[in-house]
Design a protein around this motif. Structure first.
Motif, PDB file in Angstrom:
ATOM      1  N   LEU A  27     -13.965  58.805 -73.066  1.00 22.24           N
ATOM      2  CA  LEU A  27     -13.160  57.833 -72.310  1.00 22.24           C
ATOM      3  C   LEU A  27     -12.851  58.382 -70.919  1.00 22.24           C
ATOM      4  O   LEU A  27     -13.014  57.699 -69.902  1.00 22.24           O
ATOM      5  N   ASP A  28     -12.420  59.639 -70.893  1.00 22.74           N
ATOM      6  CA  ASP A  28     -12.078  60.274 -69.606  1.00 22.74           C
ATOM      7  C   ASP A  28     -13.320  60.356 -68.718  1.00 22.74           C
ATOM      8  O   ASP A  28     -13.249  60.116 -67.510  1.00 22.74           O
ATOM      9  N   ALA A  29     -14.469  60.695 -69.321  1.00 19.61           N
ATOM     10  CA  ALA A  29     -15.698  60.844 -68.542  1.00 19.61           C
ATOM     11  C   ALA A  29     -16.121  59.500 -67.938  1.00 19.61           C
ATOM     12  O   ALA A  29     -16.518  59.428 -66.767  1.00 19.61           O
ATOM     13  N   LEU A  30     -16.015  58.430 -68.711  1.00 21.74           N
ATOM     14  CA  LEU A  30     -16.409  57.120 -68.183  1.00 21.74           C
ATOM     15  C   LEU A  30     -15.412  56.625 -67.145  1.00 21.74           C
ATOM     16  O   LEU A  30     -15.778  55.927 -66.198  1.00 21.74           O
TER      17      LEU A  30
ATOM     18  N   ASP B 217     -16.603  58.180 -63.939  1.00 24.69           N
ATOM     19  CA  ASP B 217     -18.009  57.940 -63.598  1.00 24.69           C
ATOM     20  C   ASP B 217     -18.130  56.776 -62.589  1.00 24.69           C
ATOM     21  O   ASP B 217     -17.712  55.656 -62.869  1.00 24.69           O
ATOM     22  N   ALA B 218     -18.720  57.075 -61.428  1.00 21.68           N
ATOM     23  CA  ALA B 218     -18.805  56.065 -60.368  1.00 21.68           C
ATOM     24  C   ALA B 218     -19.752  54.929 -60.739  1.00 21.68           C
ATOM     25  O   ALA B 218     -19.564  53.786 -60.331  1.00 21.68           O
ATOM     26  N   GLU B 219     -20.788  55.237 -61.514  1.00 24.06           N
ATOM     27  CA  GLU B 219     -21.739  54.206 -61.944  1.00 24.06           C
ATOM     28  C   GLU B 219     -21.108  53.263 -62.963  1.00 24.06           C
ATOM     29  O   GLU B 219     -21.351  52.064 -62.961  1.00 24.06           O
TER      30      GLU B 219
ATOM     31  N   VAL C  73     -10.374  50.058 -63.659  1.00 21.35           N
ATOM     32  CA  VAL C  73     -10.028  50.389 -65.046  1.00 21.35           C
ATOM     33  C   VAL C  73      -8.794  49.595 -65.458  1.00 21.35           C
ATOM     34  O   VAL C  73      -7.763  49.640 -64.769  1.00 21.35           O
ATOM     35  N   VAL C  74      -8.914  48.844 -66.550  1.00 22.63           N
ATOM     36  CA  VAL C  74      -7.733  48.204 -67.135  1.00 22.63           C
ATOM     37  C   VAL C  74      -7.182  49.188 -68.164  1.00 22.63           C
ATOM     38  O   VAL C  74      -7.808  49.438 -69.200  1.00 22.63           O
ATOM     39  N   ALA C  75      -6.034  49.793 -67.849  1.00 20.87           N
ATOM     40  CA  ALA C  75      -5.435  50.804 -68.731  1.00 20.87           C
ATOM     41  C   ALA C  75      -4.528  50.093 -69.724  1.00 20.87           C
ATOM     42  O   ALA C  75      -3.360  49.826 -69.439  1.00 20.87           O
ATOM     43  N   ALA C  76      -5.080  49.757 -70.886  1.00 21.66           N
ATOM     44  CA  ALA C  76      -4.343  48.941 -71.862  1.00 21.66           C
ATOM     45  C   ALA C  76      -4.362  49.566 -73.251  1.00 21.66           C
ATOM     46  O   ALA C  76      -4.317  48.871 -74.266  1.00 21.66           O
ATOM     47  N   ILE C  77      -4.440  50.899 -73.292  1.00 25.87           N
ATOM     48  CA  ILE C  77      -4.250  51.610 -74.559  1.00 25.87           C
ATOM     49  C   ILE C  77      -2.746  51.649 -74.806  1.00 25.87           C
ATOM     50  O   ILE C  77      -1.963  51.730 -73.856  1.00 25.87           O
ATOM     51  N   VAL C  78      -2.332  51.600 -76.059  1.00 24.95           N
ATOM     52  CA  VAL C  78      -0.895  51.653 -76.337  1.00 24.95           C
ATOM     53  C   VAL C  78      -0.444  53.102 -76.517  1.00 24.95           C
ATOM     54  O   VAL C  78      -1.142  53.893 -77.140  1.00 24.95           O
ATOM     55  N   GLY C  79       0.694  53.434 -75.900  1.00 26.76           N
ATOM     56  CA  GLY C  79       1.327  54.731 -76.117  1.00 26.76           C
ATOM     57  C   GLY C  79       0.815  55.838 -75.220  1.00 26.76           C
ATOM     58  O   GLY C  79      -0.055  55.639 -74.360  1.00 26.76           O
TER      59      GLY C  79
ATOM     60  N   ARG D 259      -7.276  59.966 -60.624  1.00 24.02           N
ATOM     61  CA  ARG D 259      -7.798  61.125 -59.884  1.00 24.02           C
ATOM     62  C   ARG D 259      -9.160  60.825 -59.278  1.00 24.02           C
ATOM     63  O   ARG D 259      -9.551  61.423 -58.279  1.00 24.02           O
ATOM     64  N   ALA D 260      -9.892  59.917 -59.924  1.00 24.58           N
ATOM     65  CA  ALA D 260     -11.218  59.553 -59.402  1.00 24.58           C
ATOM     66  C   ALA D 260     -11.113  58.448 -58.354  1.00 24.58           C
ATOM     67  O   ALA D 260     -12.134  57.956 -57.864  1.00 24.58           O
ATOM     68  N   GLY D 261      -9.877  58.057 -58.005  1.00 29.91           N
ATOM     69  CA  GLY D 261      -9.691  57.062 -56.948  1.00 29.91           C
ATOM     70  C   GLY D 261     -10.042  55.645 -57.359  1.00 29.91           C
ATOM     71  O   GLY D 261     -10.319  54.791 -56.514  1.00 29.91           O
ATOM     72  N   LYS D 262     -10.019  55.374 -58.676  1.00 22.48           N
ATOM     73  CA  LYS D 262     -10.376  54.025 -59.141  1.00 22.48           C
ATOM     74  C   LYS D 262      -9.228  53.048 -58.876  1.00 22.48           C
ATOM     75  O   LYS D 262      -8.086  53.435 -58.641  1.00 22.48           O
ATOM     76  N   ARG D 263      -9.581  51.795 -58.991  1.00 23.85           N
ATOM     77  CA  ARG D 263      -8.569  50.738 -58.954  1.00 23.85           C
ATOM     78  C   ARG D 263      -8.079  50.604 -60.393  1.00 23.85           C
ATOM     79  O   ARG D 263      -8.866  50.326 -61.303  1.00 23.85           O
TER      80      ARG D 263
END
Ligand code: NDP
Ligand code: MG
Length: 392
Positions: free
Chosen positions: A86-89, A92-94, A99-105, A117-121
């Motif tokens: 999960l962290d690797a994807l 990953d720029a490709e 990223v929709v961060a919707a894991i609970v807890g 840290r990877a500068g994603k939205r």
């Protein structure tokens, strides 16, 4: 350019709402990564519909079933397992730009932090990560130039009301609205015997079990105070809570000139998700507009912190700072899970959180290790208190 969206927590309430919005905009949005915790069959079904490049099951024992299910469905989706995937994807720029961060807890912390840290939205629904490590997350976002769009409806409302240039000098106060949950208006005696089924039956929102219980205890609003503090760099004394049972006004921002801006809409998370997925443009979400004539009235009342002490506990943890919010969050996660399993009573949830906060010291939170350690200690202390019957 088509936005490539990773949906972490794809099988959950927020995840499926996000996929619903994404599927409405094939020219603009594509679900490129779907991730779930352990529900392999639901993940495979979502992959058949959305045809992502990657599918991740956090529970490593699900990998074989995921791989064979994807193959049987004739999909080219690559199967992965484990939180590290999960962290690797996330970085990953490709693989994704959003990223929709919707894991609970707190389980959502690492992948969210990796994406920042990877500068994603990052479309942030996973409020527990901010409660646990808000300072670190906001710093990581600043340093990497990551954009955070709050998805929690209140914070998304505030995000819409605040000036886009980040200037907070005109803001006098931020007011989070709360539905009051299924037990609004009851006293403590009436809460003694409530069941998990009653607690998750939210009057206005359809959500996953954990946040539904948090709404019933008002801990959800407490977590949201801490979330707002980090997202909007606002101190506790300028954050207020107002109970609004109709859940149509999603929050308000009061400015120093006496103006108050509010965002209104039907209680459906697809609106907030569409704000994050489409921005800076507005895109259709599938949610209808608000017919105020039909609703007729908007009511407001003060929260009852005597009956629902979790709100006051969270406020105190916000003011205490350091590791206190991490302790609060971890104790609450253990308590909610034990309540849902029928191991403790509803009123034991605030009692357990209070017990853990009193038993463990609040330390300066100067590193992720300190916060993780506080989280682990609070989980241990909460587990012991349940096992020994100190709190029941
Ligand atoms: P759900 O319980 O409906 O969904 C949780 C999702 O997280 C599922 O996809 C689940 O997968 C996945 N998951 C659980 N544990 C792990 C793990 N260890 N590793 C990877 N994935 C995991 O929750 P919600 O959608 O209701 O809530 C998600 C987050 O959004 C929470 O932080 C909540 O507070 C926040 N939020 C939710 C709102 C809502 O309306 N639902 C509103 C505002 C905020 P699986 O299905 O395999 O178990
Ligand atoms: Mg909310």
């Amino acid at each position: 350019m088509i936005r490539r969206v990773a949906v972490f927590g794809a099988t959950g309430s927020i995840g499926t709402s996000a996929l619903d919005v994404i599927a409405r905009h094939p020219q603009r949005l594509r679900a490129s990564v779907l991730a779930a915790g352990s529900n392999v069959s639901a993940l495979i079904a979502l992959c058949a519909t959305h045809r992502p490049d990657h599918a991740v099951i956090a529970d490593p024992s699900g990998l074989t079933a995921l791989r064979s299910g994807l193959r049987a469905a004739g999909l080219a989706t690559q199967a992965h397992a484990g939180m590290a995937a999960l962290d690797a994807l996330a970085v990953d720029a490709e693989a994704c730009d959003t990223v929709v961060a919707a894991i609970v807890g707190a389980a959502g912390l690492d992948s969210t932090l990796a994406a920042l840290r990877a500068g994603k939205r990052v479309l942030l629904a996973n409020k527990e990560s901010l409660v646990l490590a808000g300072d670190l997350m906001m710093r990581a976002a600043r340093e990497a130039g990551a954009v955070i769009v709050p998805i929690d409806s209140e914070h998304n409302a505030i995000h819409q009301c605040l000036p886009a240039d980040g200037d907070r000098s005109g803001v006098a106060r931020i007011v989070l609205t709360a539905s009051g949950g299924p037990f609004r208006g009851r006293d403590r005696a009436a809460l003694a015997e409530v069941t998990p089924a009653q607690a998750v039956a939210h009057p206005k929102w359809s959500m996953g079990p954990k946040i539904s219980v948090d709404s019933a205890t008002l801990m959800n609003k407490g977590l949201e105070l801490i979330e707002a503090h980090h997202l909007f760099a606002t101190p506790s004394e300028r954050l207020d809570v107002l109970v609004h049972p109709q859940s149509l006004v999603h929050s308000l921002v009061e400015f120093i000139d006496g103006s108050t801006l509010a965002q209104l809409g039907l209680p459906d998370m697809r609106t907030a998700l569409a704000v994050g997925l489409g921005s800076p443009e507005r895109i259709a979400s599938g949610v209808s507009g608000l017919d105020l004539l039909q609703h007729g009235r908007l009511d407001f009342e003060a929260p009852d912190t005597d009956t629902f002490p979790c709100l006051a506990l969270a406020r105190a943890a916000l003011i205490a700072g350091g590791t206190a919010p991490a302790l609060l969050n971890a104790a609450n996660e253990v308590a909610v899970s034990a309540f849902l399993q029928g191991r403790i009573r509803f009123l034991a949830i605030p009692a357990l959180v209070e017990h853990v906060l009193a038993a463990l010291p609040t330390l300066p939170a100067d590193s992720l290790d300190v916060l993780r350690d506080a989280d682990a200690q609070a989980r241990r202390a909460a587990g012991q208190a349940i096992d020994s019957g100190v709190v029941h």
